[in-house]
Enzyme design. Sequence first.
Site, mmCIF file in Angstrom:
data_model
loop_
_atom_site.group_PDB
_atom_site.id
_atom_site.type_symbol
_atom_site.label_atom_id
_atom_site.label_comp_id
_atom_site.label_asym_id
_atom_site.label_seq_id
_atom_site.Cartn_x
_atom_site.Cartn_y
_atom_site.Cartn_z
ATOM 1 C CB CYS A 81 -6.930 -9.804 3.599
ATOM 2 S SG CYS A 81 -7.618 -10.584 2.108
ATOM 3 C CD GLN B 76 -2.944 -1.056 0.269
ATOM 4 O OE1 GLN B 76 -3.242 0.028 -0.374
ATOM 5 N NE2 GLN B 76 -3.709 -2.070 -0.193
ATOM 6 C CE LYS C 223 -2.790 -4.877 -2.853
ATOM 7 N NZ LYS C 223 -4.112 -4.963 -2.678
HETATM 8 N N1 PMP Z 1 -0.290 -6.460 2.048
HETATM 9 C C1 PMP Z 1 -1.040 -5.501 1.978
HETATM 10 C C2 PMP Z 1 -1.005 -4.335 2.971
HETATM 11 C C3 PMP Z 1 -2.210 -5.470 1.137
HETATM 12 O O1 PMP Z 1 -2.962 -4.586 0.962
HETATM 13 C C4 PMP Z 1 -2.367 -6.456 0.279
HETATM 14 C C5 PMP Z 1 -3.537 -6.545 -1.110
HETATM 15 N N2 PMP Z 1 -4.613 -6.142 -0.379
HETATM 16 C C6 PMP Z 1 -1.534 -7.457 -0.019
HETATM 17 C C7 PMP Z 1 -0.434 -7.335 0.888
HETATM 18 C C8 PMP Z 1 -1.632 -8.506 -0.833
HETATM 19 O O2 PMP Z 1 -1.160 -8.371 -2.148
HETATM 20 P P1 PMP Z 1 -1.346 -9.118 -3.500
HETATM 21 O O3 PMP Z 1 -3.133 -9.454 -3.234
HETATM 22 O O4 PMP Z 1 -1.305 -8.130 -4.518
HETATM 23 O O5 PMP Z 1 -0.491 -10.420 -3.103
#
Ligand code: PMP
Length: 418
Positions: free
Chosen positions: A376, A215, A238
Amino acid sequence: MSAAVTSNASDALITDIASLRGDFPALRQRVHNRPLAYLDSAASSQCPQTVIDAIVRQQSQNHSNVHRGVHQLGERATMAYESARERVRDYVNAASEHEIVFTRGTTESINLAATSLGGSMLSAGDEVLITWMEHHSNIVPWQMICEKTGAHLVPVPITDAGEIDLEAFDRLLNERTKIVAFVHVSNALGTVNPARELIEKAHAAGAVVVVDGAQAMPHRRVDVRELDCDFYAFSGHKMFGPTGIGVLYGKERLLEAIPPYQGGGEMILTVSFERTTYNALPYKFEAGTPNITGAAGLGAAVDYLSRIDFAALEAHETALLDYATERLSEFGCASIIGTAADKASVLSFVIDGIHAHDVGTIVDGAGVAVRTGHHCAMPVMERFGVPATARASFALYNNEDDVDQLIVGLRQAVELFR
Ligand code: PMP
């Protein structure tokens, strides 16, 4: 010359952040017959046209495999892939392209670190320090490697504002702490952690530091050498790039010292049934055919971000977050989860008597995309005693009209449910 640039130099940085919205074709559409107000960039940000063009160019002209072909297309694909790596290296200021490992995203980057680094350095009684505000992808891989090695996972508590409890961090960091893993910017709370300070403390205690930068990348200019982190994980989708591509930055001497994550083609130098020798960095960690088109898209995303003045970007996003926070306070029944002093582009909230999912569904009808659920980050929800929140997250292309549209949607939800 456009008023958006700071000087006459051809590489002058863009300061007029509001002018960037036009670069994102997805934002021109209508949803449920309303203009789209896209407030879910913390889940996935939209792509500017230049990223879309890079993807189309790669697929339509250069599609081929990398590092193998002697033919034109193979060379072009290799060039696209490796030049993306070099642009990413330059963007995060890594010392060498050996330190930029392409992965599927932050999740795979952290799994690589947990498996290869954790697997080789942890033993029974050791500790891995994380925080209560981690995304599951910075909890579960460590939990899995702790189970395997007999190490313990130690979470640092967070305050009511959603900041790391620094006293607890100091107290819990000790000679058994071998790895410290923390999120740079929280996806559930928006908290911007004092990364430099935490890294310094962890190093003083002799620990290796892994930072989840998923982020941070779209909101802060990240310099891995200035941070002095040992590993830094992030995702293309992101930071205005495509899905399925991400990066694990690692210091070269550490990447050299740890074993490969996956076995297969590309990551080897020689193979016989008796013995395999591994390829040089970063290929040792890139088994199989990589996401070449994704890398081309990520390279274009990094080019896009490189042209932006981040002081102006931060000012734009802070003003927007302040505006949204103020407008949300019009609803006496709304509470914000996450009120850190240093906060980036995330407004997580609950409305008394209305489930977050209902809030999300009603505002969708008003053309507004927000995220609802536990994001999550179940331990964060537990910490604040809520099952779920609604989360509006902002990126450089958002403006006050998006916030106003959210408020209209929220008003409808409150009228309907209360
Ligand atoms: N860490 C953070 C702080 C996130 O916001 C996210 C995605 N929501 C992830 C890890 C995981 O990223 P990705 O799904 O692209 O592997």
